[in-house]
Enzyme design. Structure first.
Site, PDB file in Angstrom:
ATOM      1  N   HIS A 191      43.808  33.126  34.958  1.00  0.00           N
ATOM      2  CA  HIS A 191      44.567  34.339  35.275  1.00  0.00           C
ATOM      3  C   HIS A 191      43.893  35.180  36.356  1.00  0.00           C
ATOM      4  O   HIS A 191      42.707  35.008  36.667  1.00  0.00           O
ATOM      5  CB  HIS A 191      44.742  35.188  34.005  1.00  0.00           C
ATOM      6  CG  HIS A 191      43.434  35.695  33.457  1.00  0.00           C
ATOM      7  ND1 HIS A 191      42.777  36.798  33.982  1.00  0.00           N
ATOM      8  CD2 HIS A 191      42.664  35.250  32.444  1.00  0.00           C
ATOM      9  CE1 HIS A 191      41.666  37.022  33.312  1.00  0.00           C
ATOM     10  NE2 HIS A 191      41.569  36.081  32.372  1.00  0.00           N
ATOM     11  N   GLU A 207      42.614  32.847  25.234  1.00  0.00           N
ATOM     12  CA  GLU A 207      41.159  32.818  25.357  1.00  0.00           C
ATOM     13  C   GLU A 207      40.516  32.758  23.978  1.00  0.00           C
ATOM     14  O   GLU A 207      41.181  32.931  22.951  1.00  0.00           O
ATOM     15  CB  GLU A 207      40.692  34.074  26.124  1.00  0.00           C
ATOM     16  CG  GLU A 207      39.202  34.184  26.386  1.00  0.00           C
ATOM     17  CD  GLU A 207      38.653  33.038  27.224  1.00  0.00           C
ATOM     18  OE1 GLU A 207      38.550  31.922  26.664  1.00  0.00           O
ATOM     19  OE2 GLU A 207      38.312  33.254  28.402  1.00  0.00           O
TER      20      GLU A 207
END
Length: 255
Positions: A38, A113
């Site tokens: 990201h 994550e």
């Protein structure tokens, strides 16, 4: 069609596969995975433990999305998968806005994550200092101390120390991350194998730095455990038709 799935239950029941077993799920089909981290967030610039928490994408982050979208504009993606957190969703949407047609896209919790539990949104230096003290080393030599600990117990053990020091008991241990990465990869590979035709399947996966490293080590075990992937970097892994060996074609490449 775009959909969102959750996958913690599936990950908990998963059994880690070998790279060859994951390759076999492709049914002999050639496959190219583009793994994208990201864009830069406010917490990235503040060196805060982000995990399952989120923070806004910075001005530089939006420039990074535009750059990686431009870089990948010439690619033909048959499928796209992304973590469902806002920072990854925004990054994926920016990339997909340059695709025509937009491929079927799935936003899923399985690609999130690592979960840091009560360490979420804490300054990373504070968290690592606690780990260093817990192992009886000096905090003022943070980087060398962390490397010393990792040499003794491995990088997985280092992150297990973070989980052990989590008062909430919610932080994920390395073994759980490995199983979640395995679940994510199996799902992606099987979805690609199920596509009509027999051309090489091109797949976009947008996730997080730590988790992409976990995905990568599942496919190419020799990958350095402490590799740090830049924001909006592209890591490419390919599988030739009929092969059971994954090829690392590029890691952490930026536009």
């Amino acid at each position: 069609m775009t959909e969102r799935t959750t996958g913690t239950e599936a990950a908990e029941e998963a059994v880690q596969r070998t790279p060859e077993e994951l390759a076999a799920l492709a049914g002999g089909r050639a496959l190219v995975l583009r793994l994208v981290r990201h864009a830069e967030t406010v917490y990235n610039t503040q060196h805060v433990m982000q995990g399952w928490s989120d923070s806004p994408i910075t001005e530089l982050g939006h420039e990074q999305i535009a750059a990686v979208a431009e870089r990948l504009a010439g690619e033909r993606f048959d499928l796209a998968f992304s973590s469902d957190l806002p920072r990854t969703r925004t990054t994926a949407e920016g990339i997909l806005a340059r695709q025509s047609p937009v491929p079927p896209t799935e936003y899923t919790e399985v690609l999130r994550e690592w979960h840091f539990g009560s360490h979420e949104e804490r300054p990373s230096r504070e968290v690592w200092s606690e780990v260093i003290v817990d192992h009886g080393l000096e905090v003022d030599r943070e980087l060398s101390a962390l490397r010393s600990i990792a040499d003794r117990i491995g990088w997985a053990g280092l992150f297990d120390s973070v989980a052990r020091l989590d008062a909430s008991g919610q932080a994920e241990q390395a073994a759980a991350i490995v199983l979640r990465a395995d679940t994510a990869l199996a799902h992606v590979v099987q979805a690609a194998a199920a596509l009509p035709g027999d051309d090489a399947a091109q797949v976009l996966v947008v996730s997080h730095g730590g988790f992409i490293s976990s995905l990568l080590r599942q496919l190419v075990p020799g990958t350095a455990p402490d590799v740090i992937l830049p924001n909006c970097s592209v890591t490419t892994v390919a599988l030739a038709a009929g092969s059971t060996a994954w090829e690392l074609r590029g890691i952490g490449e930026t536009a």
